[in-house]
Design a protein around this motif. Structure first.
Motif, PDB file in Angstrom:
ATOM      1  N   GLY A  50       0.668  -1.365   0.032  1.00 31.12           N
ATOM      2  CA  GLY A  50      -0.125  -0.088  -0.138  1.00 31.12           C
ATOM      3  C   GLY A  50       1.061   1.362  -0.042  1.00 31.12           C
ATOM      4  N   ARG A  51       0.319   2.508  -0.153  1.00 30.04           N
ATOM      5  CA  ARG A  51       0.719   3.679  -0.296  1.00 30.04           C
ATOM      6  C   ARG A  51       0.042   4.854  -0.228  1.00 30.04           C
ATOM      7  NH1 ARG A  51       4.314   4.771  -5.684  1.00 30.04           N
ATOM      8  NH2 ARG A  51       2.453   4.832  -7.214  1.00 30.04           N
ATOM      9  N   THR A  55       2.706   9.093  -5.379  1.00 32.68           N
ATOM     10  CA  THR A  55       4.405   9.249  -5.076  1.00 32.68           C
ATOM     11  C   THR A  55       4.563   9.048  -3.725  1.00 32.68           C
ATOM     12  OG1 THR A  55       4.073  11.513  -4.480  1.00 32.68           O
ATOM     13  CG2 THR A  55       4.354  10.842  -6.759  1.00 32.68           C
ATOM     14  N   GLY A  56       3.754   8.279  -2.997  1.00 28.58           N
ATOM     15  CA  GLY A  56       4.081   7.832  -1.467  1.00 28.58           C
ATOM     16  C   GLY A  56       4.976   6.624  -1.522  1.00 28.58           C
ATOM     17  N   GLU A  57       5.496   6.396  -0.375  1.00 32.11           N
ATOM     18  CA  GLU A  57       6.460   5.104  -0.181  1.00 32.11           C
ATOM     19  C   GLU A  57       5.711   3.972   0.035  1.00 32.11           C
ATOM     20  OE1 GLU A  57       9.996   3.824   2.524  1.00 32.11           O
ATOM     21  OE2 GLU A  57      10.029   5.839   2.198  1.00 32.11           O
ATOM     22  N   ALA A  58       6.025   2.826  -0.861  1.00 29.48           N
ATOM     23  CA  ALA A  58       5.350   1.678  -0.716  1.00 29.48           C
ATOM     24  C   ALA A  58       5.750   1.040   0.493  1.00 29.48           C
ATOM     25  CB  ALA A  58       5.461   1.000  -1.995  1.00 29.48           C
ATOM     26  N   SER A  59       4.875   0.253   1.214  1.00 25.96           N
ATOM     27  CA  SER A  59       5.185  -0.695   2.286  1.00 25.96           C
ATOM     28  C   SER A  59       4.110  -1.951   2.237  1.00 25.96           C
ATOM     29  CB  SER A  59       4.853   0.006   3.432  1.00 25.96           C
ATOM     30  OG  SER A  59       4.882  -0.743   4.600  1.00 25.96           O
ATOM     31  N   LYS A 107      -1.891   3.709   8.470  1.00 30.53           N
ATOM     32  CA  LYS A 107      -0.811   3.923   7.537  1.00 30.53           C
ATOM     33  C   LYS A 107      -1.244   5.306   6.674  1.00 30.53           C
ATOM     34  CE  LYS A 107       2.233   0.062   8.083  1.00 30.53           C
ATOM     35  NZ  LYS A 107       3.313  -0.859   7.353  1.00 30.53           N
ATOM     36  N   GLU A 108      -2.493   5.275   6.915  1.00 29.75           N
ATOM     37  CA  GLU A 108      -2.965   6.457   5.930  1.00 29.75           C
ATOM     38  C   GLU A 108      -3.091   6.138   4.336  1.00 29.75           C
ATOM     39  OE1 GLU A 108      -1.957  10.209   7.212  1.00 29.75           O
ATOM     40  OE2 GLU A 108      -2.795  10.043   9.252  1.00 29.75           O
TER      41      GLU A 108
END
Length: 139
Positions: A50-51, A55-59, A107-108
């Motif tokens: 998810g992210r 452009t967010g960091e994936a986790s 994690k939003e």
């Protein structure tokens, strides 16, 4: 409900797969349907990332997992779930991978992708679909 083709039927497992992003901003959950047909049996590992935003960091995130013939979903850790693809003539396997907006809330995150590991030289046919469900608004 909206159904999205992510990997159309074919020999999809020979390479690692990262699906297109599925956004959950208009839906409360997405269920990935992973199907495999007959062929040389092998294992692949399914994970979900998810992210937040494009452009967010994936986790890696936890998900719910069910397979054809079993009753109900079980929770899987972010490290993923190893599954078997292929098998004898007539073998068809289905796996459901569900992610809810509540699972991503801490994690939003607002979008997810499904990933599988490569199965070297695999010719096992398969397909992957995303079923976005429980709309938040009229779409």
């Amino acid at each position: 409900m909206r159904i999205t083709d992510l990997k159309i039927p074919g020999a999809i497992f020979a390479s690692a797969i990262t699906t297109s992003e599925i956004e959950l901003n208009n839906y409360q959950e997405v269920t990935f349907l992973v199907e495999s047909g007959e062929g040389t049996a092998a294992n692949t590992t399914i994970t979900v990332e998810g992210r937040l935003g494009a452009t967010g960091e994936a986790s890696a995130v936890p998900f719910l997992f069910a397979e054809k013939g079993n009753n109900g979903f079980v929770e899987v850790e972010p490290t993923g779930k190893q599954v078997s693809i292929g098998g004898a003539a007539g073998a068809v396997k289905y796996y459901l991978i569900k992610v809810t907006a509540n699972m991503l809330a801490s994690k939003e995150f607002d979008r997810v992708v499904l990933k599988t590991t490569a199965v070297t030289s695999s010719t096992v046919p398969g397909a992957i679909y995303a079923i976005s469900d429980k709309p938040r608004f009229s779409v």
